[in-house]
Design a protein around this motif. Structure first.
Motif, mmCIF file in Angstrom:
data_model
loop_
_atom_site.group_PDB
_atom_site.id
_atom_site.type_symbol
_atom_site.label_atom_id
_atom_site.label_comp_id
_atom_site.label_asym_id
_atom_site.label_seq_id
_atom_site.Cartn_x
_atom_site.Cartn_y
_atom_site.Cartn_z
ATOM 1 N N ILE A 247 45.896 135.312 77.744
ATOM 2 C CA ILE A 247 47.083 134.913 78.507
ATOM 3 C C ILE A 247 48.152 134.360 77.561
ATOM 4 O O ILE A 247 49.323 134.742 77.632
ATOM 5 C CB ILE A 247 46.676 133.895 79.601
ATOM 6 C CG1 ILE A 247 45.830 134.614 80.650
ATOM 7 C CG2 ILE A 247 47.914 133.242 80.229
ATOM 8 C CD1 ILE A 247 45.055 133.698 81.570
ATOM 9 N N TYR B 285 44.936 130.099 87.988
ATOM 10 C CA TYR B 285 44.024 129.370 87.106
ATOM 11 C C TYR B 285 44.761 128.179 86.480
ATOM 12 O O TYR B 285 45.851 128.338 85.934
ATOM 13 C CB TYR B 285 43.502 130.326 86.038
ATOM 14 C CG TYR B 285 42.455 129.731 85.151
ATOM 15 C CD1 TYR B 285 41.179 129.460 85.641
ATOM 16 C CD2 TYR B 285 42.727 129.426 83.827
ATOM 17 C CE1 TYR B 285 40.213 128.905 84.825
ATOM 18 C CE2 TYR B 285 41.766 128.868 82.999
ATOM 19 C CZ TYR B 285 40.512 128.611 83.516
ATOM 20 O OH TYR B 285 39.556 128.048 82.710
ATOM 21 N N GLU C 242 48.126 136.539 89.689
ATOM 22 C CA GLU C 242 46.664 136.454 89.636
ATOM 23 C C GLU C 242 46.164 136.790 91.037
ATOM 24 O O GLU C 242 46.552 136.135 92.002
ATOM 25 C CB GLU C 242 46.252 135.024 89.235
ATOM 26 C CG GLU C 242 44.765 134.814 89.089
ATOM 27 C CD GLU C 242 44.447 133.373 88.655
ATOM 28 O OE1 GLU C 242 44.917 132.936 87.590
ATOM 29 O OE2 GLU C 242 43.749 132.685 89.413
ATOM 30 N N ASP D 218 46.416 138.764 86.079
ATOM 31 C CA ASP D 218 45.094 138.262 85.735
ATOM 32 C C ASP D 218 44.150 138.752 86.827
ATOM 33 O O ASP D 218 44.206 138.296 87.967
ATOM 34 C CB ASP D 218 45.130 136.726 85.667
ATOM 35 C CG ASP D 218 43.792 136.120 85.262
ATOM 36 O OD1 ASP D 218 42.757 136.797 85.423
ATOM 37 O OD2 ASP D 218 43.775 134.960 84.806
HETATM 38 C C1 LIG Z 1 38.247 131.455 83.581
HETATM 39 C C2 LIG Z 1 39.543 132.045 83.871
HETATM 40 C C3 LIG Z 1 40.520 132.125 82.883
HETATM 41 C C4 LIG Z 1 40.325 131.557 81.490
HETATM 42 O O1 LIG Z 1 39.319 132.230 80.813
HETATM 43 P P1 LIG Z 1 38.511 131.588 79.573
HETATM 44 O O2 LIG Z 1 37.709 132.757 79.083
HETATM 45 O O3 LIG Z 1 37.683 130.468 80.102
HETATM 46 O O4 LIG Z 1 39.538 131.139 78.586
HETATM 47 C C5 LIG Z 1 41.718 132.711 83.206
HETATM 48 N N1 LIG Z 1 41.942 133.201 84.430
HETATM 49 C C6 LIG Z 1 41.034 133.146 85.409
HETATM 50 C C7 LIG Z 1 41.351 133.705 86.754
HETATM 51 C C8 LIG Z 1 39.797 132.572 85.168
HETATM 52 O O5 LIG Z 1 38.890 132.504 86.145
#
Ligand SMILES: *Cc1c(COP(=O)(O)O)cnc(C)c1O
Length: 408
Positions: free
Chosen positions: A101, A122, A165, A194
């Protein structure tokens, strides 16, 4: 030494097959069927391969490999596999989902640009965008992306990127990807999503016109709770510029060992998701009929406020459920001290079921910056807080039995 060509080309095979074979490259010296973990930081150069500048090297993923900060033979296989499953040209794998991200933000945005971000997503993404990016001169507006009219109204001449997201954490609210892409494409505004909660098993955002698809590979795609990783997939040129900036300059690269673990996880992604979604659907229906449960949010239930969109955009209902009870504290206490097969922990998408209480007031004070209308929408989904369940691979009947005890 070179490695042989990929064994499976994306368009010929069903995704379950690609999850096993896309990107897989056999070592020609051994013909081993599983990928090697190539830990080498550097590879011998041939004169004329390129200079020392990342920008001077052209396509950093072309053979021969040179330096592991640019690309690595094991990581490359993971990138090609995720890209194939997402119907995208290419991918760039990172050390974590947050690295993917931040790679997108810091590679594509510059001072004076405007970013529109989902008002609820997130927590670390929201905090990075709202609390850090403005100090680099980037303008950020947080919008409920479920209302396309609100997005249209927020667009400015300098809007460069919209970040969504779906389903979003922790509400499981959905964003209509087709509608958003239709709005943004003609205005040449990039759309990044995301898609961690969905995985390519459930939604392939690129099919709806999304430019960049991001995953925390830490979650469903690895699926075993033992490796951090992330990736961004999309059109080749875009990925290439993210790789050269975030990979080389910011050092977001994933360890080959984690890439190998995650690739092994992907091989069972389809059967795992199928089983987890089936169990989650059964458990969500059961919760909805439980007298102590006041509200359930789950995209597979017709009570979900965006059930029609879920039917259109999601091939399966997902394995995360959020629900509310009157006495959240008591339930939190029971999950953390009495539960035997639900683990009281953050994260989602692992083989073991997880539960966690997400309090609305904590998120409101630390993370989100919501207008009164946005806050009202949040409360409609989450009230004072929700218990988030990530359903794993246990027998659904055992999970229901434990939930019965938790909700006694
Ligand atoms: C966990 C998560 C993240 C971050 O991922 P990491 O691998 O822990 O850095 C980002 N977006 C969403 C929707 C998540 O569930």
């Amino acid at each position: 030494m070179s490695i042989s060509q990929p064994q499976a080309q994306p368009h010929h095979y069903q995704p379950q097959t690609l999850a096993l074979n896309a990107g897989l490259q056999l070592n020609p010296n051994t013909q081993a069927i599983s990928p090697n973990v190539s830990m080498s930081v550097n590879h011998q150069l041939t004169p004329g391969d390129g200079g020392f500048s990342a920008n001077g090297c052209g396509d950093l993923t072309q053979l021969p490999f040179s330096y592991a900060g640019w690309t690595n033979p094991t990581v490359r296989q993971l990138e090609q596999r995720v890209a194939a499953l997402e119907h995208c040209d290419d991918g760039y794998a990172t050390a974590s989902g947050m690295a993917a991200i931040s790679a997108v933000f810091f590679s594509l945005l510059k001072s004076g640009d405007h970013l529109i971000i989902a008002d609820v997503c997130y927590a670390a993404t929201n905090e990075l965008a709202l609390q850090m990016l403005p100090s680099f001169g980037i303008e950020v507006t947080s919008v409920n992306l479920s209302n396309v009219a609100d997005v249209a109204a927020a667009i400015k001449p300098n809007t460069r990127l919209v970040f969504a997201e779906t389903p979003c954490n922790p509400l499981l609210r959905l964003t209509d990807l087709q509608a958003l892409a239709d709005l943004l494409k003609p205005q040449h505004i990039l759309l990044a999503v995301d898609s961690t909660f969905a995985t390519p098993v459930i939604t392939r955002p690129a099919d709806f016109g999304v430019d960049l698809v991001i995953h925390s590979l830490t979650k469903f795609i690895n699926g075993h709770g033992d490796a951090l990783g992330g990736c961004v997939v999309g059109e080749k040129n875009l990925i290439e510029s993210i790789r050269s900036r975030a990979g080389v300059y910011l050092g977001a690269v994933i360890s080959p060992h984690n890439a190998w673990l995650i690739m092994r996880g992907i091989e069972t992604l389809y059967p795992r998701m199928n089983m987890m979604c089936q169990s989650a659907h059964q458990i969500a229906s059961w919760l909805e009929n439980h007298p102590r449960v006041s509200q359930v949010n789950y995209s597979g239930l017709s009570s979900h406020p965006q059930y029609d969109l879920a039917q259109k955009q999601m091939e399966q209902p997902g394995s995360v459920i959020v629900f509310q009870v009157d006495d959240m504290d008591l339930l939190e206490q029971r999950f953390s001290t009495e539960a035997k097969i639900f683990y009281y922990a953050f994260s989602i998408g692992h083989q073991r079921s997880l539960a966690v209480l997400i309090r609305t007031d904590e998120l409101m004070s630390a993370t989100y910056r919501l207008s009164p209308e946005q806050q009202a929408d949040y409360l409609r989904y989450a009230g004072q807080g929700v218990i988030r369940l990530s359903i794993g691979l246990e027998a659904a009947s055992d999970l229901i039995q434990e939930l019965t005890e938790m909700l006694r």
